[in-house]
Design an enzyme around this catalytic site. Structure first.
Site, mmCIF file in Angstrom:
data_model
loop_
_atom_site.group_PDB
_atom_site.id
_atom_site.type_symbol
_atom_site.label_atom_id
_atom_site.label_comp_id
_atom_site.label_asym_id
_atom_site.label_seq_id
_atom_site.Cartn_x
_atom_site.Cartn_y
_atom_site.Cartn_z
ATOM 1 N N ASP A 76 0.677 -0.941 0.092
ATOM 2 C CA ASP A 76 0.123 -0.015 -0.020
ATOM 3 C C ASP A 76 1.133 1.121 0.249
ATOM 4 O O ASP A 76 0.116 2.232 0.137
ATOM 5 C CB ASP A 76 -0.984 0.082 1.051
ATOM 6 N N HIS B 224 6.522 -7.684 -1.169
ATOM 7 C CA HIS B 224 5.818 -8.021 -2.194
ATOM 8 C C HIS B 224 5.048 -7.173 -3.236
ATOM 9 O O HIS B 224 3.871 -7.116 -4.351
ATOM 10 C CB HIS B 224 4.434 -8.310 -1.515
ATOM 11 N N CYS C 91 0.578 0.247 -22.023
ATOM 12 C CA CYS C 91 2.136 0.907 -22.130
ATOM 13 C C CYS C 91 2.124 1.642 -23.785
ATOM 14 O O CYS C 91 0.876 1.417 -24.685
ATOM 15 C CB CYS C 91 3.010 -0.256 -21.868
ATOM 16 N N SER D 247 -2.745 -10.546 18.831
ATOM 17 C CA SER D 247 -2.493 -11.744 19.471
ATOM 18 C C SER D 247 -1.471 -12.638 19.148
ATOM 19 O O SER D 247 -1.009 -12.003 18.216
ATOM 20 C CB SER D 247 -3.802 -12.713 18.628
#
Length: 273
Positions: free
Chosen positions: A117, A132, A168, A235
């Site tokens: 992001d 990633h 493109c 957690s």
């Protein structure tokens, strides 16, 4: 074989507070953060799985999230990106600001992230290894040209997104410069991440369950190098009681408390000097 060996690892992970984490960081000179999707949850980005509102509950991951799906339906992944960019107000959260503060104070040297992001860069972190990829980049499948994108270009009404998949100038089609299921993480990026971890005296593992092999293997690498590992997560995770030394039960945004403690300590030291 590697994951099988990891499953047999045993370590007594101690639970600590945010105040205790601040004391640990204060003694360090080279901190590296390894982050996952949990760091983006408070930025209004929907999770990929695990809820009725998750991305993969709306979009079939076999079509929208795999490299094979991309080659058959190249417009589909762009539809997901366009819809999320248009329908959600995505902004950096207090946790991102806290990591940026830790960098400005001289503690944090780099961020290794599984997120695509671009929020770590947006918050001011200067050395970010995006394992990633980055959704704000597009790569041509024919000429390999990389185009930088922004929020406006990813909106439904933008010129770039008016025809999917975007084309493109060379005539090829653009693919989001992110890792889809069926693709592998760049060996160069993994090497860069390992080099950063090898230099660190503390690895913060934040907002990741560490079940994805990329994160697990990097934590195992840190463990083998005898690096101190602290988890910050709401957690316990796959590496708890296997590889991590400490666990802080906290949301990403609660790192603000750690940053403020260290910032206050730094300002106090300046006054004394």
């Amino acid at each position: 074989m590697g994951n099988l060996m990891i499953s047999f690892l045993k370590k007594d992970t101690q639970s600590i507070t945010l105040e205790e984490l601040a004391k640990i960081i204060k003694k360090c000179k080279h901190v590296v953060a390894l982050t996952g999707s949990g760091t983006s949850a408070e930025s209004n980005i929907p999770s990929f799985r695990g809820s009725s509102n998750s991305i993969w509950s709306k979009y079939d991951p076999r079509i929208y999230g795999t490299i094979w799906g991309f080659w058959k339906y190249p417009e589909k992944i762009w539809e997901v990106i366009r819809d999320i960019s248009s329908d959600y107000e995505i902004e950096i959260n207090n946790g991102h600001v806290a990591l940026s503060t830790l960098e400005s104070l001289g503690y944090l040297k780099s961020v290794v992230t599984q997120n695509v992001d671009g929020l770590h860069e947006a918050s001011g972190n200067t050395k970010v290894i995006s394992l990633h990829g980055n959704v704000f980049e597009a790569v041509c499948c024919t000429c390999n040209k990389i185009v930088k994108l922004n929020k406006i270009m990813l909106q439904k009404t933008s010129h770039f997104m008016h025809q999917l998949p975007p084309e493109c100038p060379c005539g090829g089609i653009f693919k989001p410069n992110i890792i889809l299921f069926g693709e592998v993480v760049s060996s160069d990026l993994l090497k860069e991440a390992e080099e950063e971890i090898a230099k660190c005296d503390l690895l913060l593992v934040i907002g990741t369950s560490s079940t994805v092999s990329t994160a697990t293997n990097l934590c195992h690498f840190a463990c083998k190098k005898k690096k101190k590992i602290v988890e910050i997560n709401i957690s316990k995770t796959y590496i708890t009681n296997k590889m991590s030394d400490y666990h802080v039960c906290a949301k990403f945004s609660e790192l603000t408390k750690v940053a403020n403690i260290l910032k206050g300590s730094s300002e106090k030291n300046k006054k004394i000097m």
